[in-house]
Design a protein around this motif. Sequence first.
Motif, short mmCIF file in Angstrom:
data_model
loop_
_atom_site.label_atom_id
_atom_site.label_comp_id
_atom_site.label_asym_id
_atom_site.label_seq_id
_atom_site.Cartn_x
_atom_site.Cartn_y
_atom_site.Cartn_z
N PRO A 163 11.42 -32.89 35.62
CA PRO A 163 10.12 -32.42 35.18
C PRO A 163 10.03 -30.88 35.48
N PRO A 164 9.17 -30.17 34.82
CA PRO A 164 9.08 -28.71 34.96
C PRO A 164 8.70 -28.55 36.56
N ALA A 165 9.37 -27.31 37.01
CA ALA A 165 9.19 -27.03 38.33
C ALA A 165 8.10 -25.99 38.51
N GLN A 166 7.48 -25.96 39.84
CA GLN A 166 6.44 -24.89 40.06
C GLN A 166 7.16 -23.50 39.92
N ASP A 167 7.07 -22.83 38.90
CA ASP A 167 7.51 -21.41 38.69
C ASP A 167 6.75 -20.51 39.21
N LYS A 168 7.23 -19.55 39.74
CA LYS A 168 6.56 -18.34 40.43
C LYS A 168 5.61 -17.75 39.36
N GLY A 169 5.99 -17.59 38.23
CA GLY A 169 5.14 -16.73 37.23
C GLY A 169 4.04 -17.76 36.60
N LEU A 170 4.11 -18.88 36.96
CA LEU A 170 3.01 -19.80 36.26
C LEU A 170 2.10 -20.24 37.27
N THR A 171 0.82 -20.58 36.63
CA THR A 171 -0.43 -20.68 37.48
C THR A 171 -0.75 -22.02 37.25
N ASP A 172 -1.68 -22.62 37.91
CA ASP A 172 -2.48 -24.20 37.82
C ASP A 172 -3.22 -24.00 36.41
N THR A 173 -3.64 -22.77 36.14
CA THR A 173 -4.60 -22.62 35.05
C THR A 173 -3.94 -22.94 33.68
N GLN A 174 -2.80 -22.77 33.58
CA GLN A 174 -1.92 -23.14 32.13
C GLN A 174 -1.88 -24.67 32.19
N SER A 175 -2.82 -25.26 31.13
CA SER A 175 -3.09 -26.48 31.15
C SER A 175 -1.98 -27.36 30.94
N HIS A 176 -0.86 -26.87 30.11
CA HIS A 176 0.12 -27.83 29.55
C HIS A 176 1.16 -27.85 30.83
N HIS A 177 1.32 -26.86 31.80
CA HIS A 177 1.97 -27.13 32.83
C HIS A 177 1.44 -28.02 33.76
N ALA A 178 0.11 -27.59 34.05
CA ALA A 178 -0.57 -28.77 34.73
C ALA A 178 -0.40 -30.35 34.33
N ALA A 179 -0.52 -30.50 32.95
CA ALA A 179 -0.59 -31.78 32.51
C ALA A 179 0.95 -32.44 32.59
N ALA A 180 2.05 -31.59 32.69
CA ALA A 180 3.16 -32.00 32.65
C ALA A 180 3.78 -32.38 34.17
N ARG A 181 2.94 -31.62 35.04
CA ARG A 181 3.31 -31.99 36.58
C ARG A 181 2.34 -33.37 36.81
N LYS A 182 1.16 -33.54 36.09
CA LYS A 182 0.51 -34.77 36.40
C LYS A 182 1.07 -35.91 35.91
N GLU A 183 1.66 -35.63 34.53
CA GLU A 183 2.28 -36.67 33.95
C GLU A 183 3.68 -37.23 34.77
N ASN A 184 4.30 -36.26 35.48
CA ASN A 184 5.41 -36.55 36.51
C ASN A 184 4.89 -37.24 37.55
N GLN A 185 3.89 -36.78 38.11
CA GLN A 185 3.28 -37.51 39.32
C GLN A 185 2.71 -38.92 39.04
N LEU A 186 2.34 -39.19 37.84
CA LEU A 186 2.01 -40.54 37.26
C LEU A 186 3.20 -41.35 37.37
N GLN A 187 4.44 -40.84 36.88
CA GLN A 187 5.73 -41.65 36.52
C GLN A 187 6.24 -42.00 37.88
N ILE A 188 6.09 -40.90 38.95
CA ILE A 188 6.61 -41.43 40.24
C ILE A 188 5.77 -42.48 40.78
N MET A 189 4.47 -42.51 40.76
CA MET A 189 3.63 -43.41 41.20
C MET A 189 3.88 -44.66 40.58
N ARG A 190 4.01 -44.77 39.23
CA ARG A 190 4.39 -45.96 38.71
C ARG A 190 5.63 -46.55 39.19
#
Length: 159
Positions: free
Chosen positions: A116-143
């Motif tokens: 999954p994409p790591a939390q890069d220093k240059g990226l913020t939570d306001t970038q929706s595609h990065h936030a969606a990728a992190r959320k998708e990864n969280q859901l996969q881990i939960m499943r």
Amino acid sequence: MYNGIGLQTPRGSGTSGHVQASKFIAKPRPSSSSPSAAAGGGGTPNPPPTGSGLDGMRKPNKDILEHDRKRQVELRLLVLRDALEEQGFTEAEIDERVEEERKATEIDADAEEGLPPAQDKGLTDTQSHHAAARKENQLQIMRAALGLDAQDVQKKGGL
């Protein structure tokens, strides 16, 4: 004052006291189950559920994620180039070291392709595609933690 809205008296407020309706309130979009949408009058059909658990969210765009990753790599290479120029290396040596670093980062990127994409220093939570990728990864881990697979989630309507 109109229906309890506005000033008791406009005196001293610097306004005329005239009350207007707000024209900037966003109206909800018509759903596809409305009669006008069913009659061919617009609206988009509901997409079939994918079982990813992100049915209410947009999916992360892989092209945008890849582009941001490449921008971060090029930024690191530019910083390296500036540091080498300040240290007094020749142009040929700088080009050689930058190319070595580029190849090393490409190898690292290929190794991290499935991760999954790591939390890069240059990226913020306001970038929706990065936030969606992190959320998708969280859901996969939960499943995985709950012992569910994508078909079970899709049958039961989500996580």
